[in-house]
Design an enzyme around this catalytic site. Structure first.
Site, PDB file in Angstrom:
ATOM      1  N   GLY A  89      63.484  74.916  75.473  1.00  0.00           N
ATOM      2  CA  GLY A  89      62.557  75.897  76.020  1.00  0.00           C
ATOM      3  C   GLY A  89      61.434  76.073  75.023  1.00  0.00           C
ATOM      4  O   GLY A  89      61.482  75.545  73.900  1.00  0.00           O
ATOM      5  N   ARG A  92      58.170  77.759  70.048  1.00  0.00           N
ATOM      6  CA  ARG A  92      57.094  78.233  69.164  1.00  0.00           C
ATOM      7  C   ARG A  92      55.748  78.256  69.887  1.00  0.00           C
ATOM      8  O   ARG A  92      54.698  78.125  69.283  1.00  0.00           O
ATOM      9  CB  ARG A  92      57.015  77.382  67.902  1.00  0.00           C
ATOM     10  CG  ARG A  92      56.755  75.897  68.128  1.00  0.00           C
ATOM     11  CD  ARG A  92      56.495  75.223  66.799  1.00  0.00           C
ATOM     12  NE  ARG A  92      56.381  73.768  66.937  1.00  0.00           N
ATOM     13  CZ  ARG A  92      55.903  72.988  65.987  1.00  0.00           C
ATOM     14  NH1 ARG A  92      55.471  73.502  64.853  1.00  0.00           N
ATOM     15  NH2 ARG A  92      55.841  71.681  66.168  1.00  0.00           N
ATOM     16  N   LYS A 112      50.769  76.901  70.473  1.00  0.00           N
ATOM     17  CA  LYS A 112      51.697  76.269  69.541  1.00  0.00           C
ATOM     18  C   LYS A 112      51.567  77.022  68.217  1.00  0.00           C
ATOM     19  O   LYS A 112      50.466  77.143  67.677  1.00  0.00           O
ATOM     20  CB  LYS A 112      51.339  74.792  69.368  1.00  0.00           C
ATOM     21  CG  LYS A 112      52.406  73.945  68.713  1.00  0.00           C
ATOM     22  CD  LYS A 112      52.005  72.474  68.801  1.00  0.00           C
ATOM     23  CE  LYS A 112      53.076  71.551  68.261  1.00  0.00           C
ATOM     24  NZ  LYS A 112      52.674  70.117  68.390  1.00  0.00           N
ATOM     25  N   ARG A 185      57.532  70.138  82.760  1.00  0.00           N
ATOM     26  CA  ARG A 185      58.111  68.925  82.207  1.00  0.00           C
ATOM     27  C   ARG A 185      59.188  68.345  83.117  1.00  0.00           C
ATOM     28  O   ARG A 185      59.706  69.029  83.996  1.00  0.00           O
ATOM     29  CB  ARG A 185      58.718  69.248  80.840  1.00  0.00           C
ATOM     30  CG  ARG A 185      57.717  69.790  79.822  1.00  0.00           C
ATOM     31  CD  ARG A 185      58.415  70.709  78.840  1.00  0.00           C
ATOM     32  NE  ARG A 185      57.590  71.006  77.673  1.00  0.00           N
ATOM     33  CZ  ARG A 185      56.703  71.995  77.597  1.00  0.00           C
ATOM     34  NH1 ARG A 185      56.509  72.787  78.641  1.00  0.00           N
ATOM     35  NH2 ARG A 185      56.017  72.202  76.486  1.00  0.00           N
ATOM     36  N   ASP A 252      61.457  66.496  77.534  1.00  0.00           N
ATOM     37  CA  ASP A 252      60.697  67.743  77.476  1.00  0.00           C
ATOM     38  C   ASP A 252      59.282  67.503  76.962  1.00  0.00           C
ATOM     39  O   ASP A 252      58.494  68.449  76.860  1.00  0.00           O
ATOM     40  CB  ASP A 252      61.413  68.779  76.597  1.00  0.00           C
ATOM     41  CG  ASP A 252      61.665  68.276  75.189  1.00  0.00           C
ATOM     42  OD1 ASP A 252      62.286  67.208  75.047  1.00  0.00           O
ATOM     43  OD2 ASP A 252      61.247  68.942  74.225  1.00  0.00           O
ATOM     44  N   ASN A 253      58.939  66.243  76.647  1.00  0.00           N
ATOM     45  CA  ASN A 253      57.589  65.914  76.199  1.00  0.00           C
ATOM     46  C   ASN A 253      56.838  65.058  77.212  1.00  0.00           C
ATOM     47  O   ASN A 253      55.816  64.467  76.885  1.00  0.00           O
ATOM     48  CB  ASN A 253      57.639  65.172  74.861  1.00  0.00           C
ATOM     49  CG  ASN A 253      57.980  66.091  73.711  1.00  0.00           C
ATOM     50  OD1 ASN A 253      57.750  67.292  73.776  1.00  0.00           O
ATOM     51  ND2 ASN A 253      58.558  65.539  72.656  1.00  0.00           N
TER      52      ASN A 253
END
Length: 472
Positions: A89, A92, A112, A185, A252-253
């Site tokens: 999740g 940051r 970020k 994603r 997730d990227n």
């Protein structure tokens, strides 16, 4: 006079509800210094009028933009180096705002380094200033080369000092805001599948189709997978044509719009090296340069597995199996585009790919990746320029003759681009690691940002010279 794009807030993801994200409280920073703002990107979403002071307020202190709700940390799972992790999740960062751009596309502002969230685990939710600088540079170089990428809207230095195990500490900190087409994603769907929430998968499918692939029916998960496969094949080809290594192609990227984002241990190839890796921790070369299409396809199969809860296996498999052919065709187009020639749709396109890769392979370290495309941009129209370049001695022999034959068989596309002053220079703009480190050293040692800003200006100049159309 060009009509400016109005600011049009459109917080669509926020409307999906609390099962997809968690409302968060941004970190409170002391002194903030604006180090970078992407004015052209800001113009595309109607925010060019914001002063530097307003940039700091909205993108450093997170004073809400008009019409935007409180920020949310998005929920998702993912395979990390092919190991499933259900504890992911936004750890940051968060989704700060959404708005429409001048083409009517839904766009995200994501952060970020903006503080801890429910998904931070043991992390501090912060971003090093060096990490922020590197993300700005990666996105700018990719945009210059016509790759579909997120862009760093702002980079703001904070007054915190961070401890990191993999770089000298304490180190300076920053918060970055990126402009992306979507932050949804593959792992967003994986999380819903993990909990067997077919209702969530159906809602996500309808949402993604409505806002990113509107040519499809909102209840068509197979069509959605097909669209994501196609977009991801194009992105994979663009990375290869740019000589780019993302470094961490976890599920997730990778997102549903086929847009490159989240730049950590990235690299650009100094010369052609299929096994070149960007991340020191990628010890098996899973995400090496030439394995990136394979990695993206594997990730797509995980998305297909999640959609299996709401669709039959056979049509999903058929959609996935189109990836190979789509990637090959996209690579032909991408390589022709890098050379500034028009793809023919015939065998000449594959001949260009094969001969370019052969010359790069045989040229070894002496023939850097980027200069080959620069020297021969617009094909036959650059003959005199290329043969008087610093690499002229390398343009001889059987491998080169094969490339020249392939190039000259294709029509230059807009050869008038060669009139730009960029093409009077002996060297192209590159983004190799030694230069990145030198730019950072000037900042770290002397707080000298002049070379960093000069590099971004040079990349903008090169972007205009190449004139690549913005990918959809």
């Amino acid at each position: 006079m060009t009509e400016l794009t109005p600011y049009r807030p459109a917080p669509r993801f926020f409307q999906l509800g609390g099962e997809y994200a968690d409302q968060v409280e941004p970190a409170r920073f002391g002194n903030l210094v604006l180090r970078h703002r992407h004015d052209r990107a800001a113009t595309e979403i109607g925010l060019e009028h914001l002063s530097d002071e307003a940039f700091v307020r909205h993108f450093g202190r997170f004073e809400p933009l008009e019409g935007q709700p409180a920020p949310v940390a998005m929920r998702y799972h993912g395979h990390q180096f092919r190991h499933y992790n259900p504890d992911l999740g936004d750890g940051r960062g968060f989704l700060l705002a959404q708005m429409l751009d001048g083409r009517g596309r839904l766009m995200d502002l994501g952060t970020k380094g903006s503080g801890t969230t429910p998904w931070s685990r043991s992390g501090d939710g912060r971003l090093t200033l060096k990490g922020g600088v590197r993300e700005v540079l990666a996105a700018a170089m990719l945009e210059t080369l016509g790759v579909k990428t997120s862009r760093a809207l702002s980079l703001i230095e904070t007054d915190e000092e961070l401890e990191r195990h993999d770089e000298p500490s304490p180190t300076r900190a920053a918060v970055l805001v990126r402009l992306s087409h979507s932050h949804i994603r593959f792992g967003t769907f994986q999380r819903a599948a993990y909990f067997r929430r077919t209702d969530q998968i159906e809602a996500l499918t309808a949402h993604v189709v409505r806002h990113y692939h509107p040519h499809l029916a909102e209840d068509d998960p197979v069509g959605l997978l097909g669209a994501v496969v196609e977009a991801s094949a194009r992105l994979s080809a663009q990375w290869v044509a740019a000589g780019f290594v993302h470094g961490v192609l976890n599920t997730d990227n990778l997102n549903v719009t086929g847009e490159s984002f989240d730049y950590g241990p990235w690299r650009f190839l100094p010369h052609y090296e299929p096994g070149f890796t960007a991340a020191y921790f990628d010890q098996t070369g899973l995400y090496a340069f030439a394995r990136q299409p394979e990695a993206v396809f594997w990730a797509l199969t995980q998305l297909g597995g999640a959609l299996r809860l709401v669709a039959d296996a056979e049509p999903l498999t058929e959609a996935l199996n189109r990836f190979g052919g789509l990637y090959i065709e996209a690579l032909r187009v991408a390589i022709a585009r890098r050379f500034g020639v028009r793809a023919s749709g015939g065998p000449q396109d594959q001949a260009l790919v094969d001969s370019a890769l052969r010359l790069l392979r045989e040229g070894g370290p002496a023939l850097r990746f980027e200069p080959l495309f620069f020297d021969w941009f617009a094909g036959v129209s650059s003959t005199r320029r290329a043969l008087s370049s610093p690499r002229a001695p390398l343009y001889a022999g059987e491998a080169f003759e094969a490339l020249r034959t392939a190039l000259f068989a294709l029509e230059p596309e807009r050869p008038e681009r060669l009139e730009h002053a960029v093409f009077n220079r002996p060297e192209p703009e590159e983004m190799l690691i030694d230069e990145v480190e030198a730019l950072w050293d000037a900042i770290a040692a002397r707080d000298d940002w002049s070379a960093f800003h000069a590099k971004l200006a040079a990349l903008e100049d090169a972007r205009k010279a190449y004139g690549f159309a913005v990918p959809d």
